[in-house]
Design a protein around this motif. Structure first.
Motif, PDB file in Angstrom:
ATOM      1  N   CYS A 101       0.718  -1.105   0.156  1.00  0.00           N
ATOM      2  CA  CYS A 101      -0.027  -0.013   0.051  1.00  0.00           C
ATOM      3  C   CYS A 101       0.883   1.203   0.038  1.00  0.00           C
ATOM      4  CB  CYS A 101      -0.897   0.194   1.041  1.00  0.00           C
ATOM      5  SG  CYS A 101      -1.744   1.608   1.116  1.00  0.00           S
ATOM      6  N   ARG A 104       4.240   1.359  -2.643  1.00  0.00           N
ATOM      7  CA  ARG A 104       3.821   1.802  -4.038  1.00  0.00           C
ATOM      8  C   ARG A 104       4.845   1.176  -5.380  1.00  0.00           C
ATOM      9  NH1 ARG A 104       3.594   6.623  -5.364  1.00  0.00           N
ATOM     10  NH2 ARG A 104       1.734   6.242  -6.840  1.00  0.00           N
ATOM     11  N   THR A 131      -3.644  -2.843  -5.608  1.00  0.00           N
ATOM     12  CA  THR A 131      -2.947  -2.366  -6.642  1.00  0.00           C
ATOM     13  C   THR A 131      -3.433  -2.820  -8.165  1.00  0.00           C
ATOM     14  OG1 THR A 131      -0.821  -2.218  -7.738  1.00  0.00           O
ATOM     15  CG2 THR A 131      -0.959  -3.866  -6.403  1.00  0.00           C
ATOM     16  N   SER A 132      -3.237  -2.215  -9.183  1.00  0.00           N
ATOM     17  CA  SER A 132      -3.807  -2.876 -10.613  1.00  0.00           C
ATOM     18  C   SER A 132      -2.390  -3.340 -11.214  1.00  0.00           C
ATOM     19  CB  SER A 132      -4.505  -1.916 -11.323  1.00  0.00           C
ATOM     20  OG  SER A 132      -3.826  -0.548 -11.423  1.00  0.00           O
ATOM     21  N   ARG A 133      -1.272  -3.087 -10.824  1.00  0.00           N
ATOM     22  CA  ARG A 133      -0.004  -3.081 -11.312  1.00  0.00           C
ATOM     23  C   ARG A 133       0.439  -4.650 -10.851  1.00  0.00           C
ATOM     24  NH1 ARG A 133       3.608   1.258 -12.774  1.00  0.00           N
ATOM     25  NH2 ARG A 133       2.316   2.862 -13.662  1.00  0.00           N
ATOM     26  N   ASN A 223      -4.157   4.055  -2.612  1.00  0.00           N
ATOM     27  CA  ASN A 223      -5.618   3.570  -2.869  1.00  0.00           C
ATOM     28  C   ASN A 223      -6.637   3.771  -1.927  1.00  0.00           C
ATOM     29  OD1 ASN A 223      -8.039   1.758  -3.552  1.00  0.00           O
ATOM     30  ND2 ASN A 223      -6.403   0.246  -4.312  1.00  0.00           N
TER      31      ASN A 223
END
Ligand code: GTP
Ligand code: MG
Length: 259
Positions: A101, A104, A131-133, A223
């Motif tokens: 978180c 990053r 996370t979308s990565r 996020n």
């Protein structure tokens, strides 16, 4: 004046928090996954280092750092402790969760065990919530083959909305494809659309009220939906971690922010 993401500066806080001395690195990549899925084996294969590995869970307790070069870019790899969830009920879970978180990383590799995929996907979905990565690495594919377990990698990728790569880390199989997928996600040449859990209407309504307030504080840097969910959980460890993140961000920019 409030402490906002703009005044903190996302890059500055990320560097100062977790990447001290790694300024020459192009991309920072985290390795997450259940215990005993081969994260450290993968870490060693990619970095040439010798992190502790073995056939029992819980070997990696703190995050370890190593580097590799792929197509002329320098990647810093962070080997996180194995966890079954990110709800921070143990020190390991907190280390992994806080890193994902607040650290990053440019991309996160979620290592799952091909022989017990279903159990492992629980953590994968929790990471996708933060996370979308993400690249999902289906490791121990050699063991799965031995047990006649077949995994439809492209169907899994469609279902999760992120790249999925099969590997046998101990033999080094699948690693170039994994590095390629990681590069694409880290540099943003592949756009992911991660599967996100939708909650009951009441919870979604609470998120809708809470999230904008959190966003005022952290902007796009963290996020805010995920933070809202943790606040609704009453998770005091996240509140403390966020307060620390904000306070350190303040220190990073030399104290020109007033709370
Ligand atoms: N057959 C097979 N064994 C593997 C593979 N990758 C890792 N292993 C073995 O799986 C065991 C666990 O590997 P580790 O790399 O220590 O796992 P980890 O995910 O770092 O574990 P924790 O740090 O406890 O979370 C070791 O005995 C490895 O040799 C693989 O692709 N195939
Ligand atoms: Mg390990």
């Amino acid at each position: 004046m409030g402490l906002t993401h703009r005044s903190c500066g996302s890059g500055a806080s990320r560097e100062a928090f977790y990447q001290a001395g790694a300024t020459e690195t192009d991309y920072v990549i985290a390795l997450a996954g259940n215990p005993n899925t081969g994260k450290s084996t993968l870490f060693n294969a990619l970095t040439g280092l010798r992190q502790h590995t073995g056939n029992w869970p819980g070997k990696t307790v703190l995050r370890a750092t190593g580097k590799y070069i792929f197509q002329g870019r320098l990647y810093e790899l962070i080997d996180l402790p194995g966890t079954y969830s990110l709800l921070a009920q143990s020190a390991e879970e907190q280390v992994a969760r806080d890193y994902l978180c607040f650290g990053r990383p440019h991309a996160t590799i979620v290592v799952v065990d091909a022989t017990c995929l279903e159990r492992n996907l629980n953590l994968a979905l929790q990471v996708l919530e933060i996370t979308s990565r993400v690249v999902v690495c289906v490791n121990l594919i050699d063991e799965a083959k031995r047990k006649n377990i077949e995994i439809n990698i492209s169907a899994l990728s469609n279902e999760l909305g992120v790249p999925v790569v099969a590997t046998a880390a101990r033999e080094g199989a699948g690693l170039p494809a994994l590095q390629q997928a990681v590069a694409a996600v880290a540099e943003g040449s592949v756009k992911t659309s991660p599967r996100r859990v939708r909650y009951d209407q009441v919870i979604e309504q609470c998120i809708a009220r809470l999230e904008p307030k959190i966003k005022e504080l952290v902007g796009e840097t963290l996020n805010s939906r995920w933070l809202a969910l943790r606040f609704l959980d009453g998770d005091a460890t996240v509140v403390r971690a966020l307060a620390e993140w904000l306070a350190r961000g303040k220190a990073v920019v030399g104290g020109d922010i007033l709370v």
